[in-house]
Design an enzyme around this catalytic site. Structure first.
Site, PDB file in Angstrom:
ATOM      1  N   HIS A  41      53.726  27.558  47.178  1.00 15.09           N
ATOM      2  CA  HIS A  41      52.639  28.512  46.966  1.00 15.09           C
ATOM      3  C   HIS A  41      51.879  28.714  48.280  1.00 15.09           C
ATOM      4  O   HIS A  41      51.936  27.862  49.171  1.00 15.09           O
ATOM      5  CB  HIS A  41      51.648  27.976  45.930  1.00 15.09           C
TER       6      HIS A  41
ATOM      7  N   CYS B 279      46.207  22.187  42.423  1.00 13.22           N
ATOM      8  CA  CYS B 279      46.861  22.663  41.188  1.00 13.22           C
ATOM      9  C   CYS B 279      46.477  21.856  39.964  1.00 13.22           C
ATOM     10  O   CYS B 279      46.742  22.274  38.842  1.00 13.22           O
ATOM     11  CB  CYS B 279      48.369  22.740  41.350  1.00 13.22           C
TER      12      CYS B 279
END
Ligand code: CIR
Length: 259
Positions: free
Chosen positions: A167, A254
């Site tokens: 990401h 996350c």
């Protein structure tokens, strides 16, 4: 003026945790240790002044503890994502009703768009949106439009050629005060506008995913050089053991949705 956070949403890793997606090659995670590390993370958020909502494990979704990927939260609205990995797509079904309890305005990324929250980095009133293997151009465009409607600006960073970045926020983190942590894995020549880069040494790349919350910065334990760098810049780092999440390609950001 950096955002002051008051709340966070987390989800405890379930029995199926080891069945999640990973490319790390670091071996199978130890669930008991992952839960201890998760509990320490939750305590750290409380220590940063946040009220936390801890959702029960979602056994149908082994990656469900990585809640950040399922929404983008800001002061004005919640945007429910459509995660890029098919095995994670329905994680949002449990989350959306929870968000309705906190936000008046809820928007949703629609097919064929996909967005993972890990690709979205808020820097005050501007959002950097990563286009990745998980966030596609259609999803990025939808998100950009939602943000514009809400009065924010955004820009895209295409990381599809960066094989070490799952990401965008695997490689960058906003620290507040105009500073952005940046690993060397970002595309060469990435335009960061007026943001001041804080470069992470190549061997410390995992530490680039850190989380600025109010007066502290959560950092992965085991990176003393990076921690010292933050201290020298006037930040107050809080190291947390992350080994069992790193094994599943997860980082500090996350594990929670902060707002
Ligand atoms: C996945 O591949 O989706 C999970 N195993 C890890 C997600 C990490 N999320 C994040 O960095 N925002």
């Amino acid at each position: 003026m950096s955002t002051r956070f008051t709340r966070a949403i987390l989800r405890t890793p379930g029995e199926s945790y080891a069945m999640g997606i990973t490319s790390a090659g670091l071996g199978a995670p130890n669930l008991a240790l992952a839960r201890l590390q998760h509990a320490a993370y939750a305590e750290a958020l409380i220590g940063c002044g946040l009220h936390i909502t801890v959702l029960p494990p979602d056994e149908a979704h082994p990656d469900g503890c990585f809640v950040e990927d399922t929404a983008i939260l800001n002061a004005k609205a919640a945007i429910v994502t459509r995660p890029g990995a098919v095995s994670r797509r329905d994680e949002t079904h449990v989350l959306a009703p929870v968000l309705k309890g906190f936000f008046d305005e809820l928007r949703t990324i629609a097919a064929p768009g996909t967005v993972d929250g890990g690709d979205i980095c808020q820097c005050e009133e501007h959002f950097l949106i990563g286009i990745s293997a998980r966030t596609n151009p259609e999803g990025a465009e939808q998100l950009s439009q939602f943000l514009q409607d809400l009065g924010y600006t955004s820009s895209f960073i295409d990381i599809r050629a960066c094989k070490t970045l799952l990401h965008l926020k695997t490689g960058i983190s906003y620290l507040g005060k105009g500073r952005l942590v940046v690993s060397g894995d970002l595309p060469k020549g990435t335009d960061l506008g007026a943001l001041i880069p804080v470069h992470v040494a190549p061997n410390d790349a995992y530490a680039a995913n850190c989380v600025a919350i109010n007066d502290r910065v959560l950092v992965a334990a085991g990176y003393p050089r990076f921690t010292a760098q933050l201290t020298s810049l006037g930040y107050d780092p809080l190291p947390l053991a992350m080994t069992e999440f790193q094994k599943m390609d997860g980082g500090l950001s996350c594990l929670s949705l902060r707002f």
